[in-house]
Scaffold this active site. Structure first.
Site, PDB file in Angstrom:
ATOM      1  CB  CYS A 133      40.998  54.588  43.032  1.00 33.79           C
ATOM      2  SG  CYS A 133      39.618  54.720  44.152  1.00 33.79           S
ATOM      3  NE  ARG A 187      44.885  50.703  40.609  1.00 32.18           N
ATOM      4  CZ  ARG A 187      45.655  49.969  41.382  1.00 32.18           C
ATOM      5  NH1 ARG A 187      46.268  48.923  40.880  1.00 32.18           N
ATOM      6  NH2 ARG A 187      45.836  50.260  42.658  1.00 32.18           N
ATOM      7  CD1 TRP A 193      35.119  49.077  42.832  1.00 32.86           C
ATOM      8  CD2 TRP A 193      35.911  49.200  44.894  1.00 32.86           C
ATOM      9  NE1 TRP A 193      34.585  48.043  43.544  1.00 32.86           N
ATOM     10  CE2 TRP A 193      35.048  48.080  44.805  1.00 32.86           C
ATOM     11  CE3 TRP A 193      36.533  49.453  46.123  1.00 32.86           C
ATOM     12  CZ2 TRP A 193      34.792  47.244  45.883  1.00 32.86           C
ATOM     13  CZ3 TRP A 193      36.267  48.621  47.194  1.00 32.86           C
ATOM     14  CH2 TRP A 193      35.411  47.525  47.064  1.00 32.86           C
ATOM     15  CG  ASN A 203      44.826  53.542  44.740  1.00 38.05           C
ATOM     16  OD1 ASN A 203      43.858  53.027  45.277  1.00 38.05           O
ATOM     17  ND2 ASN A 203      45.871  52.850  44.355  1.00 38.05           N
ATOM     18  N   GLY A 204      43.648  54.847  47.772  1.00 42.82           N
ATOM     19  CA  GLY A 204      43.973  54.371  49.117  1.00 42.82           C
ATOM     20  C   GLY A 204      42.925  54.822  50.098  1.00 42.82           C
ATOM     21  CD  GLU A 208      39.421  30.071  41.112  1.00 39.54           C
ATOM     22  OE1 GLU A 208      39.221  30.414  42.285  1.00 39.54           O
ATOM     23  OE2 GLU A 208      39.611  30.898  40.199  1.00 39.54           O
ATOM     24  CE  LYS A 268      37.391  33.044  38.876  1.00 43.23           C
ATOM     25  NZ  LYS A 268      38.681  33.366  39.390  1.00 43.23           N
ATOM     26  CD  GLU A 274      35.306  36.171  40.323  1.00 41.91           C
ATOM     27  OE1 GLU A 274      35.637  37.264  40.801  1.00 41.91           O
ATOM     28  OE2 GLU A 274      36.114  35.238  40.169  1.00 41.91           O
ATOM     29  CG  HIS A 309      27.770  15.109  56.846  1.00 40.83           C
ATOM     30  ND1 HIS A 309      27.536  14.303  57.933  1.00 40.83           N
ATOM     31  CD2 HIS A 309      28.688  14.467  56.086  1.00 40.83           C
ATOM     32  CE1 HIS A 309      28.306  13.215  57.833  1.00 40.83           C
ATOM     33  NE2 HIS A 309      29.013  13.303  56.717  1.00 40.83           N
ATOM     34  CE  LYS A 321      43.066  41.020  37.837  1.00 41.27           C
ATOM     35  NZ  LYS A 321      42.515  39.658  37.748  1.00 41.27           N
TER      36      LYS A 321
HETATM   37  C1  F6R Z   1      38.575  36.282  41.793  1.00 38.30           C
HETATM   38  C2  F6R Z   1      39.669  37.179  42.103  1.00 38.30           C
HETATM   39  C3  F6R Z   1      39.872  37.596  43.510  1.00 38.30           C
HETATM   40  C4  F6R Z   1      41.382  37.735  43.802  1.00 38.30           C
HETATM   41  C5  F6R Z   1      41.588  38.287  45.212  1.00 38.30           C
HETATM   42  C6  F6R Z   1      43.058  38.378  45.571  1.00 38.30           C
HETATM   43  O1  F6R Z   1      38.535  35.968  40.437  1.00 38.30           O
HETATM   44  O2  F6R Z   1      40.377  37.593  41.234  1.00 38.30           O
HETATM   45  O3  F6R Z   1      39.265  36.703  44.395  1.00 38.30           O
HETATM   46  O4  F6R Z   1      41.983  36.487  43.667  1.00 38.30           O
HETATM   47  O5  F6R Z   1      41.023  39.562  45.304  1.00 38.30           O
HETATM   48  O6  F6R Z   1      43.740  39.226  44.705  1.00 38.30           O
HETATM   49  P1  F6R Z   1      45.316  39.191  44.592  1.00 38.30           P
HETATM   50  O7  F6R Z   1      45.690  37.856  44.036  1.00 38.30           O
HETATM   51  O8  F6R Z   1      45.673  40.320  43.675  1.00 38.30           O
HETATM   52  O9  F6R Z   1      45.862  39.369  45.975  1.00 38.30           O
END
Ligand code: F6R
Length: 608
Positions: free
Chosen positions: A2, A27, A74, A100-101, A481, A485, A488, A504, A603
């Protein structure tokens, strides 16, 4: 999760709050709302869905007033719905709160308040807060907020307005970010700086358990004992439009293209030819470095993938054993930690709940913590012993790209710094490696020139249901990675495997037309990867290979090849990940997905 905002000034609060929330949608974005005070009355408008719904509602039914709070949500407790949206109020509708929390003891508090006759409208944890403030209110809003805070457990950044004291906004934080913006005769609160940048660049960064009381005359920072707190003003030097799209269709694409610059920024004044690696922010001594017997790298998601690259390079260059672990696992086991263990946490936001918890556990066991984070003043940065900031600037797209790239740069810088301090490598060897990394931004530009061929490949595979990513050594870290990407942003099921693991089990999944992306940049593993490509090709896979210029062999086996410029293979992840980011981006666009805000994601994951 949030985002919260608040405004006190002369303007109409509604548009200021909505504009601030638009910068915080990263957020969370499943509902939004505002509470505004006008002529001593408190008006709340809130809607399920994107901020646009709230904006439309405020256009239909405008709310006047120049003091208010806002929220973009969120969901954690309770489905996204109008009832569960913030702001939440007491029954009389005189006190309104954005939060937020997570309030961990909300069930207990709710039962206690229900026993005293309080009635609740939502399923949220937050709703107990306005009810508690109401319960404790005896003519002083701040006193009631302070008493409320003493009752609640958990994490919070809270904004409160009330028609009982209509000229005041009160805010407080613990374990969730909150800043105060200081304009000319107007003041703001927000979960993050971009929300206020159109109005001011002067900011107070709040610490845990600090209260803010704002009215038209100014801002007071107070402790829970109502003692005044002095705080230096943090002046934001980055541009307001750094947080805007800058001509690109999506933030993700803009951020992918910003990578040459942010790599340079992250190296500036740290990696210089002929000079030792300089890390001013880091206080760890040479002796402490020499005594490190083990490093744990702990992070989540993409940051964890950066940590895997970190393990390879730190072990190779600095000869220190490294274990990498996801924070949500690390925090609940009993890792073997002593005073010679170094804990490294990597977090773009610096607010990820699991990473923060792992940091705290480790500190409590006496180990030193080095944080790699992108957000100045974030909780991780404040609680770690040493901080290495990645200078990626604000990252708005939910899928991390430029922050990951700068996290990799940080891993290389730290590895070189340790190698230097442990006298593992000669000056000449270090100079050669420094030259390699200093040339990376230019090479990233070259990789970006291949954008069209990646877009083209995306247009061929976007309807696939599954995709596989294969690599060995550092390429395996990059494959993970690339796979994250893709899944998601485009919702295509994808998996990353170490090439050697194929036989395997995973090879059973390869059939006619399965899409496989193979990464083959590690010279000493190249032939092995070519064999893996042949294995999947024989079973009908459609293969996109990533290889270094000059490895033309690969064209004989793969369907398509994207070349990255020649580079010492230790640094290849910095280049190899770029086509994978672009593949995820263009596949997502082609599928018509919400590129910058993929479903179910936020995010910054500030709850467990
Ligand atoms: C994927 C992504 C997430 C963050 C993860 C950690 O694209 O962005 O997997 O990497 O939530 O977030 P931070 O780096 O803010 O701790």
């Amino acid at each position: 999760m949030c985002g919260i905002v608040g405004y006190v000034g002369k303007r109409q609060a509604a548009p200021v709050l909505v504009e601030g929330l638009s910068k915080l949608e990263y957020r969370g974005y499943d509902s939004a709302g505002v509470a505004i005070i006008n002529d001593g009355n408190l008006n709340v408008t809130k809607c399920k869905g994107r901020l646009k719904n709230l904006e439309n509602e405020l256009n239909r039914n405008p709310v006047a007033g120049s003091i208010g709070i806002g929220h973009t949500r969120w969901a954690t407790h309770g489905q996204p719905s109008n009832f569960n949206s913030h702001p939440h109020c007491n029954e009389k509708g005189t006190i309104s709160v954005v939060h937020n929390g997570i309030i961990e003891n909300y069930i207990e508090l709710r039962e206690w308040l229900t026993g005293k006759g309080h009635k609740f409208l939502s399923e949220t944890d937050t709703e107990v807060i306005p009810h508690l403030i109401d319960y404790f209110y005896e003519g002083d809003l701040l006193d009631a907020v302070i008493k409320t805070i003493k009752k609640i457990e958990g994490s919070y950044a809270i904004g409160v307005v009330s028609s009982l004291e209509p000229d005041k906004l009160i805010a407080v934080r613990k374990d969730s970010p909150l800043i105060v913006g200081l304009g000319k005769d107007e003041y703001f609160i927000a979960s993050d700086i971009p929300a206020v940048l159109n109005y001011t660049r002067d900011i107070y960064l709040l610490e845990d358990n600090e209260f803010v009381v704002i009215n038209k005359e100014g801002v007071e920072l107070l402790s829970a004992n109502k003692e005044k707190i002095e705080r230096d003003i943090y002046h934001v030097t980055w541009n307001a439009d750094a947080a805007e799209k800058g001509g690109y269709e999506h933030f993700m694409l803009k951020e992918i293209h910003e990578q040459p610059k942010v790599i340079k920024d992250t190296m500036t004044s740290r990696v210089m030819p002929g000079k030792p690696i300089t890390l001013d922010d880091i206080k760890i001594t040479k002796e402490q470095i020499q005594n490190i017997d083990k490093i744990y790298i702990v992070a989540c998601g993409t940051a964890y993938h950066a940590g895997i690259v970190g393990k390879y390079v730190i072990e190779k260059l600095a000869k220190i054993p490294v274990e990498v672990e996801v924070a949500s696992e690390f925090r609940y086991r009993e890792p073997l930690i002593n005073k010679n263990t170094l804990m490294m946490v990597i977090s773009q936001s610096g607010e990820t709940a699991d990473t923060l918890a792992a940091l705290r556990e480790t500190k409590a066991l006496g180990a030193r913590v080095l944080a790699v984070t992108n957000v100045v003043g974030s909780t991780v940065s404040r609680e770690a012993d040493d901080v290495l900031y990645t200078w990626a600037g604000p990252e708005i797209a939910v899928a991390s790209t430029k922050a990951y790239e700068t996290q990799l740069v940080a891993m290389y810088i730290i590895a070189l710094f340790f190698a230097e301090n442990k006298n593992i490598l000669s000056k000449e060897q270090i100079e050669i490696l420094k030259e390699e990394i200093l040339n990376i931004p230019e090479k990233v530009n070259k990789v970006l020139e291949n954008e069209k061929s990646i877009k083209n490949f995306a247009s061929k595979v976007y309807e696939y249901k599954d995709m596989f990513f294969l690599g060995r050594g550092l390429d395996y870290a990059v494959a993970m990675e690339g796979s994250l990407k893709l899944k998601e942003t485009s919702y295509i099921h994808s998996e990353a495997y170490a090439g050697g693991e194929l036989k395997h089990g995973p090879i059973a999944l390869i059939e006619d037309g399965t899409a496989v992306v193979t990464i083959a940049t590690q010279d000493y593993l190249f032939e092995k990867m070519v064999s893996n490509i042949k294995e999947v090709k024989t079973r009908g896979a459609k293969v996109l290979a990533l290889a270094m210029e000059g490895s033309s062999n690969v064209e004989k086996t793969a369907d398509e090849v994207i070349y990255i410029p020649q580079v010492n293979s230790l640094f290849a992840p910095l280049l190899a990940v770029i086509p994978l980011q672009l593949l995820a981006y263009y596949t997502s666009v082609k599928k018509g997905c919400d590129v910058d805000k993929p479903r179910n994601l936020a995010k910054s994951v500030t709850v467990e």
